[in-house]
Each structure stands twice: as C-alpha cells, then as structure tokens.
Design a protein around this motif. Structure first.
Motif, PDB file in Angstrom:
ATOM      1  N   LEU A 133      31.278  30.684  26.860  1.00  0.00           N
ATOM      2  CA  LEU A 133      31.935  31.179  28.080  1.00  0.00           C
ATOM      3  C   LEU A 133      30.960  31.282  29.246  1.00  0.00           C
ATOM      4  O   LEU A 133      31.281  30.906  30.383  1.00  0.00           O
ATOM      5  CB  LEU A 133      32.589  32.535  27.804  1.00  0.00           C
ATOM      6  CG  LEU A 133      33.852  32.511  26.945  1.00  0.00           C
ATOM      7  CD1 LEU A 133      34.275  33.928  26.605  1.00  0.00           C
ATOM      8  CD2 LEU A 133      34.954  31.774  27.662  1.00  0.00           C
ATOM      9  N   VAL A 134      29.754  31.771  28.972  1.00  0.00           N
ATOM     10  CA  VAL A 134      28.762  31.890  30.039  1.00  0.00           C
ATOM     11  C   VAL A 134      28.343  30.507  30.540  1.00  0.00           C
ATOM     12  O   VAL A 134      28.199  30.289  31.748  1.00  0.00           O
ATOM     13  CB  VAL A 134      27.543  32.715  29.548  1.00  0.00           C
ATOM     14  CG1 VAL A 134      26.385  32.628  30.526  1.00  0.00           C
ATOM     15  CG2 VAL A 134      27.948  34.166  29.324  1.00  0.00           C
ATOM     16  N   ALA A 163      30.191  27.771  30.477  1.00  0.00           N
ATOM     17  CA  ALA A 163      31.335  27.249  31.244  1.00  0.00           C
ATOM     18  C   ALA A 163      31.369  27.876  32.636  1.00  0.00           C
ATOM     19  O   ALA A 163      31.627  27.191  33.643  1.00  0.00           O
ATOM     20  CB  ALA A 163      32.634  27.514  30.499  1.00  0.00           C
ATOM     21  N   LEU A 164      31.096  29.202  32.691  1.00  0.00           N
ATOM     22  CA  LEU A 164      31.065  29.876  33.988  1.00  0.00           C
ATOM     23  C   LEU A 164      29.955  29.307  34.869  1.00  0.00           C
ATOM     24  O   LEU A 164      30.177  29.042  36.063  1.00  0.00           O
ATOM     25  CB  LEU A 164      30.859  31.380  33.789  1.00  0.00           C
ATOM     26  CG  LEU A 164      30.657  32.201  35.063  1.00  0.00           C
ATOM     27  CD1 LEU A 164      31.935  32.214  35.875  1.00  0.00           C
ATOM     28  CD2 LEU A 164      30.197  33.595  34.731  1.00  0.00           C
ATOM     29  N   LEU A 165      28.777  29.110  34.321  1.00  0.00           N
ATOM     30  CA  LEU A 165      27.664  28.572  35.103  1.00  0.00           C
ATOM     31  C   LEU A 165      27.942  27.149  35.580  1.00  0.00           C
ATOM     32  O   LEU A 165      27.639  26.792  36.725  1.00  0.00           O
ATOM     33  CB  LEU A 165      26.371  28.617  34.285  1.00  0.00           C
ATOM     34  CG  LEU A 165      25.790  30.015  34.042  1.00  0.00           C
ATOM     35  CD1 LEU A 165      24.572  29.923  33.132  1.00  0.00           C
ATOM     36  CD2 LEU A 165      25.442  30.684  35.353  1.00  0.00           C
ATOM     37  N   TRP A 167      30.577  33.737  23.351  1.00  0.00           N
ATOM     38  CA  TRP A 167      30.068  34.253  24.621  1.00  0.00           C
ATOM     39  C   TRP A 167      29.079  33.280  25.268  1.00  0.00           C
ATOM     40  O   TRP A 167      29.093  33.111  26.495  1.00  0.00           O
ATOM     41  CB  TRP A 167      29.427  35.626  24.428  1.00  0.00           C
ATOM     42  CG  TRP A 167      30.480  36.697  24.386  1.00  0.00           C
ATOM     43  CD1 TRP A 167      30.933  37.333  23.296  1.00  0.00           C
ATOM     44  CD2 TRP A 167      31.216  37.186  25.504  1.00  0.00           C
ATOM     45  NE1 TRP A 167      31.933  38.218  23.646  1.00  0.00           N
ATOM     46  CE2 TRP A 167      32.119  38.148  25.009  1.00  0.00           C
ATOM     47  CE3 TRP A 167      31.222  36.913  26.865  1.00  0.00           C
ATOM     48  CZ2 TRP A 167      33.015  38.837  25.824  1.00  0.00           C
ATOM     49  CZ3 TRP A 167      32.115  37.612  27.666  1.00  0.00           C
ATOM     50  CH2 TRP A 167      32.993  38.551  27.156  1.00  0.00           C
ATOM     51  N   MET A 182      30.923  25.876  36.122  1.00  0.00           N
ATOM     52  CA  MET A 182      31.934  25.967  37.165  1.00  0.00           C
ATOM     53  C   MET A 182      31.304  26.429  38.480  1.00  0.00           C
ATOM     54  O   MET A 182      31.621  25.901  39.558  1.00  0.00           O
ATOM     55  CB  MET A 182      33.039  26.942  36.762  1.00  0.00           C
ATOM     56  CG  MET A 182      34.167  27.015  37.764  1.00  0.00           C
ATOM     57  SD  MET A 182      35.222  28.426  37.555  1.00  0.00           S
ATOM     58  CE  MET A 182      34.161  29.743  38.023  1.00  0.00           C
ATOM     59  N   LEU A 183      30.394  27.403  38.435  1.00  0.00           N
ATOM     60  CA  LEU A 183      29.736  27.876  39.651  1.00  0.00           C
ATOM     61  C   LEU A 183      28.879  26.786  40.292  1.00  0.00           C
ATOM     62  O   LEU A 183      28.853  26.645  41.516  1.00  0.00           O
ATOM     63  CB  LEU A 183      28.886  29.107  39.342  1.00  0.00           C
ATOM     64  CG  LEU A 183      29.663  30.391  39.050  1.00  0.00           C
ATOM     65  CD1 LEU A 183      28.716  31.495  38.650  1.00  0.00           C
ATOM     66  CD2 LEU A 183      30.487  30.800  40.253  1.00  0.00           C
TER      67      LEU A 183
END
Length: 115
Positions: free
Chosen positions: A14-15, A17-19, A11, A21-22
């Motif tokens: 994933l978080v 990677a999300l940050l 997790w 990407m944003l």
C-alpha cells in the motif's frame, strides 16, 4: 488469520502504491506547470507590444476645459455620422429586399409547355 509478515507485505504494498501514485501526480503537475510557463512567456512576448511610452498616448480631452461650441459640434458630428450609417444600412436592406422580391418574368426561361 493473517500472519504478521502478511500484514507487513500488505502495508508495504500500500505504501509503495501510494508513493508511485504521488510520483505520477507530481510528474503530471510538473508537466502542466511547464506548459503553463511556456504559455505565459508567449503571452508576455505578445503583450510587450502594448507597452508604449506615456508620452505617445494621447491625453483625453477634458470636457470642462473645452468650449461649449466645440463639444456641441463634436456631438453633432457623431449624431450625423450615426444617422448616415443608419440610412446606409436601410438603403442596403431595401436594395437587397428588391433583388429578392423583384423578378423579371421576361428574362426567365420557362418550360416549353408553359408558353
């Protein structure tokens, strides 16, 4: 079975990677917005030429207030001009057609064996 710290690592990854990407998408959108603002400022500079005083713009002539003879003369002048342009185009087409189809055989250089 995955241990609790394994789920925690998944997790967190994933978080992150999300940050990431944003942040990348925000940077791309920011760059595009800056390019758009630059283009808009160029357009505003170019269209500033079109801003003129209202007194400089010629007022349209209202046909109701003008004399019928003047309106008729104006329309006749437009019709004559269109006819002249049409005739000039026709003459140019005829001249071009004549140069394409008309060939003077006396000035042509024929092969030696043909004469």
């Amino acid at each position: 079975m995955i241990a609790w710290w394994g789920w925690l690592l998944i997790w967190v990854g994933l978080v992150l990677a999300l940050l990431i990407m944003l942040v990348v998408m925000a940077w791309v959108l920011f760059r595009k917005a800056m390019a758009l603002m630059s283009d808009l400022s160029d357009v505003v500079d170019k269209t500033a030429i079109l801003d003129v005083e209202s007194e400089k713009i010629s007022k349209p002539q209202i046909a109701i207030l003008t004399e019928m003879a003047e309106i008729r003369d104006r329309h006749e002048a437009q019709r004559r001009r269109r006819l002249e342009l049409k005739e000039a185009r026709r003459e140019r087409r005829l001249e071009r057609g004549k140069t394409i189809t008309k060939r003077d055989a006396s000035i042509m250089q024929w092969p030696q064996g043909w004469s």
